[in-house]
Design an enzyme around this catalytic site. Structure first.
Site, mmCIF file in Angstrom:
data_model
loop_
_atom_site.group_PDB
_atom_site.id
_atom_site.type_symbol
_atom_site.label_atom_id
_atom_site.label_comp_id
_atom_site.label_asym_id
_atom_site.label_seq_id
_atom_site.Cartn_x
_atom_site.Cartn_y
_atom_site.Cartn_z
ATOM 1 N N HIS A 158 -8.453 7.232 3.542
ATOM 2 C CA HIS A 158 -7.899 8.521 3.136
ATOM 3 C C HIS A 158 -8.924 9.357 2.404
ATOM 4 O O HIS A 158 -9.918 8.848 1.895
ATOM 5 C CB HIS A 158 -6.670 8.324 2.233
ATOM 6 N N HIS A 161 -6.858 2.023 1.779
ATOM 7 C CA HIS A 161 -6.332 2.679 2.980
ATOM 8 C C HIS A 161 -7.205 3.904 3.296
ATOM 9 O O HIS A 161 -7.513 4.683 2.393
ATOM 10 C CB HIS A 161 -4.877 3.111 2.744
ATOM 11 N N GLN A 221 -9.209 13.401 0.107
ATOM 12 C CA GLN A 221 -8.434 14.279 -0.762
ATOM 13 C C GLN A 221 -8.848 15.727 -0.550
ATOM 14 O O GLN A 221 -9.925 16.011 -0.027
ATOM 15 C CB GLN A 221 -8.667 13.913 -2.230
ATOM 16 N N CYS A 277 0.838 -1.213 0.000
ATOM 17 C CA CYS A 277 0.000 0.000 0.000
ATOM 18 C C CYS A 277 0.870 1.259 0.000
ATOM 19 O O CYS A 277 1.706 1.427 0.884
ATOM 20 C CB CYS A 277 -0.911 -0.003 1.223
ATOM 21 N N ASN A 302 -13.568 9.652 -1.231
ATOM 22 C CA ASN A 302 -14.222 8.575 -1.972
ATOM 23 C C ASN A 302 -13.950 7.301 -1.202
ATOM 24 O O ASN A 302 -12.797 6.910 -1.041
ATOM 25 C CB ASN A 302 -13.647 8.434 -3.378
ATOM 26 N N CYS A 320 0.432 3.378 3.439
ATOM 27 C CA CYS A 320 0.813 2.916 4.772
ATOM 28 C C CYS A 320 2.102 3.617 5.229
ATOM 29 O O CYS A 320 2.948 3.996 4.409
ATOM 30 C CB CYS A 320 1.011 1.395 4.779
ATOM 31 N N HIS A 322 -4.250 0.473 8.151
ATOM 32 C CA HIS A 322 -4.773 0.143 6.822
ATOM 33 C C HIS A 322 -6.167 -0.491 6.879
ATOM 34 O O HIS A 322 -6.940 -0.401 5.922
ATOM 35 C CB HIS A 322 -3.787 -0.817 6.145
ATOM 36 N N SER A 328 -9.215 4.227 -5.404
ATOM 37 C CA SER A 328 -8.209 3.339 -5.964
ATOM 38 C C SER A 328 -7.316 2.708 -4.902
ATOM 39 O O SER A 328 -6.429 1.938 -5.218
ATOM 40 C CB SER A 328 -7.381 4.086 -7.018
HETATM 41 O O1 LIG Z 1 -7.845 10.321 -7.096
HETATM 42 P P1 LIG Z 1 -8.309 8.902 -7.174
HETATM 43 O O2 LIG Z 1 -8.847 8.378 -5.875
HETATM 44 O O3 LIG Z 1 -7.287 7.982 -7.783
HETATM 45 O O4 LIG Z 1 -9.515 8.938 -8.226
HETATM 46 C C1 LIG Z 1 -10.866 8.994 -7.899
HETATM 47 O O5 LIG Z 1 -11.246 10.279 -7.397
HETATM 48 C C2 LIG Z 1 -11.120 11.386 -8.302
HETATM 49 C C3 LIG Z 1 -11.693 12.616 -7.624
HETATM 50 O O6 LIG Z 1 -13.050 12.471 -7.265
HETATM 51 C C4 LIG Z 1 -11.838 11.099 -9.623
HETATM 52 O O7 LIG Z 1 -11.520 12.121 -10.541
HETATM 53 C C5 LIG Z 1 -11.428 9.754 -10.214
HETATM 54 O O8 LIG Z 1 -12.214 9.479 -11.358
HETATM 55 C C6 LIG Z 1 -11.635 8.658 -9.165
HETATM 56 O O9 LIG Z 1 -11.231 7.402 -9.664
#
Ligand SMILES: O=P(O)(O)O[C@H]1O[C@H](CO)[C@@H](O)[C@H](O)[C@H]1O
Ligand SMILES: O=P(O)(O)O[C@H]1O[C@H](CO)[C@@H](O)[C@H](O)[C@H]1O
Lengths: 340, 340
Positions: free
Chosen positions: B167, B165, B169, B52, B154, B55, B114, B162
């Site tokens: 997290h 873990h 943004q 990961c 997300n 981590c 994790h 993706s």
């Molecule tokens: O940044 P990550 O987690 O790889 O990507 C994810 O979140 C982003 C922000 O919402 C999106 O644009 C991506 O399509 C999604 O896969």
């Protein structure tokens, strides 16, 4: 602006039809993918499936039997999201605001052949679908309670399609949905100011530039709009200003069928899979007005991004901020054009 | 209106924050589901995963080594959608309109563990995440090139996450994204007219009715907004009018942590799965203005509808028309409240 800035640096593009922006991050197509992969089902379906409630001669959930139809078959949705006979009411309770909404929802089978999709059908076969859309549109437009008719197709399980039999839907209702309302306003403002069609003028510009055109025939252009959101989003636009699909003459319905055929076939070739998408026709309200400012068009919103199994997720930032795309419209056009 | 009309008949509800409508079809929850089922992964993850890149102590793709962090760890996104150092440019070529957009994107790990998610963390642990959001928000707000800061998470592969873990943004940029722009306008109009907070006044109404409240503590209310789009969408709103998260005092950050803990735990219990969602904080622009009309709030948009494997698809009609939901906000509230 240097000519390549749009291919190299993060920027936003303006959607002239909705008045909203899309964030474009061309440099980002390089990031590694560690997320979910979609299941691909490239298994060939049989031409007839006895368990399918859309196949000819089969019984639907409500007990009705489908006719032995030969090309297109339309029926009223057995689980319609809009009811036609519900009471009229209003909520206006401080900041709680609601209104009853009535409508009619239909299902339209494109072919009795369970194994096909629009991409496997000839322009002449798709023309019959276009005729059916015209007939349904006309009937609903004549209904005084219906002021807008949304024709659409969800293709593929990844787009929430609950049955692989080739089919689309029509949801019609008494008021304008959000997206249509935006396009109505933008087109009206432009028409009032310029006395010409917003989309028609845009089309002239694109035809001159030839940078985002995928295909054209006598009556129609298939292009990736400058402001496209989905990786391989495309739009079919009639060259003449027509406010709704009834304005097409006979030759044009066949040209329209060819345009649909070309884009859906290119899609299927792109990642060597039956390409999922939602497609929809935006056209003038059926409110009895002339709606000269409207220029109807059909859009395809396909979710796949990198391969048959990796799609673009419109999540977090996209839900709370603005839609965001990685590859540019110009790159996507080149990829699709190479497949014609 | 009879009191039950909203629970029985198709209608649309108005979102006071965006000015848009959602179509509600309460009668439709009964239709059979023959579409795609999501994969469920209820496998317990290890507390540390050597593969990961989030981590503690592990090496990221760009070669940087994560510190041995003990609670929260923030770094600049290695594949940022917004670049901070790109050139400034404008396209104003007839109907082609674009603008460069710069910004700063960060990743924030909520815990070194994790195996955890916010739902597994205590209010005090989540408070540390809130502190980190405040620190990052402050730093970005002080940057003259940044005029808006979007904090989001997300969660779950189905939401395009993706890496499992725990997290979130932060994408910050120089202009307002679409959704924020709408909320800015609606709140400003209301404030100019009523000299009070739109969301504050809405909150008073909801607290009096007690029909859509999931939970409240001294500082915060967790509710399903009247106009919710996603089946189990929820919103955390501070009781005091605060334009951004820096307005929280120390006690309030802990109450906020409790609110997040309560809703995420209820979500996980609902379908007995680690409940996927996108969550985001909408708050005032960081443009140097006072922005008194803003009342910050955090929303959760979870896609699941019927079970751990059946989600609501926002496709066809939703993409071309308006968002549409089957179960009502009031039914969803009851289901979640029963799990507290
Ligand atoms: O940044 P990550 O987690 O790889 O990507 C994810 O979140 C982003 C922000 O919402 C999106 O644009 C991506 O399509 C999604 O896969
Ligand atoms: O009507 P269907 O195909 O069962 O359902 C699909 O399309 C509808 C219209 O876009 C959506 O509301 C549903 O979420 C989706 O699963």
């Amino acid at each position: 602006m240097k000519n390549n800035d749009l291919q190299d640096y993060s920027h936003k593009r303006y959607n002239i039809l909705t008045g909203e922006w899309v964030l474009v991050s061309p440099h980002r197509a390089k990031r590694p993918w560690q997320g979910q992969n979609e299941a691909v089902n490239n298994e060939k379906r049989p031409s007839y499936d006895e368990t399918c409630y859309l196949c000819a001669g089969n019984t639907r959930i409500n007990g009705e039997i489908n006719p032995k139809y030969e090309d297109v078959f339309v029926f009223t949705n057995d689980f319609a999201a809009l009811q036609s006979d519900s009471p009229t009411f209003n909520v206006n309770d401080g900041l709680l605001v609601a209104e009853s909404e009535t409508g009619i929802c239909k299902v339209i089978c494109f072919s009795p052949d369970h194994s096909k999709s629009l991409a496997d059908m000839s322009p002449a076969e798709i023309q019959k679908v276009a005729y059916a859309w015209q007939r349904e549109f006309k009937e609903l437009a004549d209904n005084p309670k219906i002021n807008y008719v949304q024709i659409f197709e969800n293709k593929g399980a990844v787009m929430g399609c609950s049955n692989p039999h080739p089919h689309g839907q029509i949801w019609s209702q008494s008021t304008l949905p959000n997206e249509v309302d935006k396009k109505n306003t933008q087109q009206l403002n432009y028409f009032n100011k310029n006395n010409s069609s917003l989309l028609g003028d845009y089309l002239s510009q694109e035809l001159e530039k030839q940078e985002r055109i995928i295909f054209e025939n006598e009556g129609f252009v298939v292009l990736i709009p400058f402001w496209a959101v989905w990786p391989f989003e495309a739009m079919i636009v009639p060259k003449r200003q027509m406010s709704n699909i009834l304005d097409m003459n006979d030759a044009e319905t066949l040209q329209y069928g060819e345009a649909i055929s070309v884009i859906t076939k290119a899609y299927d070739k792109l990642f060597n899979t039956s390409f999922p998408y939602s497609a929809g026709i935006h056209q003038a309200p059926t409110d009895g007005n002339e709606n000269q400012h409207w220029h109807w068009h059909m859009s395809f919103y396909p979710p796949l991004l990198r391969s048959a199994t990796v799609k673009k997720f419109m999540v977090g930032y996209e839900m709370f901020g603005s839609p965001q795309r990685d590859i540019t419209a110009e790159t996507a056009v080149k990829m699709l054009r190479d497949l014609l």
